[in-house]
Scaffold this active site. Structure first.
Site, mmCIF file in Angstrom:
data_model
loop_
_atom_site.group_PDB
_atom_site.id
_atom_site.type_symbol
_atom_site.label_atom_id
_atom_site.label_comp_id
_atom_site.label_asym_id
_atom_site.label_seq_id
_atom_site.Cartn_x
_atom_site.Cartn_y
_atom_site.Cartn_z
ATOM 1 N N ASP A 103 3.147 63.738 58.521
ATOM 2 C CA ASP A 103 3.270 63.977 57.098
ATOM 3 C C ASP A 103 3.940 62.725 56.532
ATOM 4 O OD1 ASP A 103 3.394 65.374 54.595
ATOM 5 O OD2 ASP A 103 5.495 65.820 55.022
ATOM 6 N N ARG A 104 3.768 62.460 55.246
ATOM 7 C CA ARG A 104 4.351 61.250 54.668
ATOM 8 C C ARG A 104 5.740 61.508 54.096
ATOM 9 N NH1 ARG A 104 1.874 58.475 49.459
ATOM 10 N NH2 ARG A 104 3.658 59.525 48.536
ATOM 11 N N ASP A 105 5.798 62.184 52.962
ATOM 12 C CA ASP A 105 7.062 62.376 52.247
ATOM 13 C C ASP A 105 7.975 63.324 53.013
ATOM 14 O OD1 ASP A 105 5.965 60.739 50.245
ATOM 15 O OD2 ASP A 105 5.092 62.463 49.217
ATOM 16 N N THR A 130 -1.189 63.776 54.163
ATOM 17 C CA THR A 130 -0.214 64.047 53.118
ATOM 18 C C THR A 130 -0.813 64.759 51.911
ATOM 19 O OG1 THR A 130 1.386 62.991 51.616
ATOM 20 C CG2 THR A 130 -0.515 61.664 52.257
#
Length: 175
Positions: A15-17, A57
């Site tokens: 996942d990014r954030d 994401t």
């Protein structure tokens, strides 16, 4: 699910954030992007070990009209430049701009197949790359990330937001 007749290798789905970068909400500009400690090192280490590394994401800020897809693509390009400086790379970025409550009509969907907890982005990566599903892992900071991993048949690890390299060190084995 993976490409047939190809040499498979495990994948690290990120996942990014909240996993790669700090998440104050709707990050879309480089000046607001701040790496999580150990994130660049973790990506580079898994690259060196021969793993695929993918970003998956949700980007509902696009559907909500806060920023455009071009902003997402530009941010991912800057992330790639920064990762290259650390000896790492992302093999593919997957993002989902759709949301059930999107204010931008083109991005409104009652249950977007790519929006986690749905597994669409992971499944697309599995179709596009020869991935060893049994040895792959998904790292996320939310229950939706863990559910997407489960639905895709990938082991999920919930990241506590401290140091990504420290968190993943025990998972780092050669492909």
């Amino acid at each position: 699910m993976s490409l047939p007749d190809a040499q498979t290798r495990p994948a690290l789905f990120l996942d990014r954030d909240g996993v790669l970068n700090k998440d104050p909400g709707y990050v879309h500009r480089w000046e607001d992007f701040h790496w999580i400690p150990g994130a660049r090192d973790a990506v580079a280490a898994f690259n060196r070990a021969g793993w695929w590394v993918f970003v998956v994401t949700n980007q509902s800020g696009v559907g909500r009209g806060y920023y455009g897809e071009d902003d997402v693509v530009a941010l991912h390009a800057r992330m790639s430049e920064s990762l290259a400086e650390a000896g790492g790379h992302i093999d593919a970025f997957y993002y989902c701009p759709q949301h059930p409550d999107a204010t931008v009509e083109a991005y409104r969907h009652p249950d977007p197949p790519d929006r986690k907890p749905n597994p669409g982005m992971i499944l697309r990566a599995l179709r596009e790359h020869p991935v060893d599903v049994a040895r792959s892992i998904m790292v996320g900071d939310k229950d939706a990330d863990m559910e997407a991993a489960r639905r895709a048949g990938i082991r999920g690890l919930k990241f506590p937001s401290d140091n990504l390299m420290d968190f993943l060190e025990k998972e780092l084995v050669p492909a």
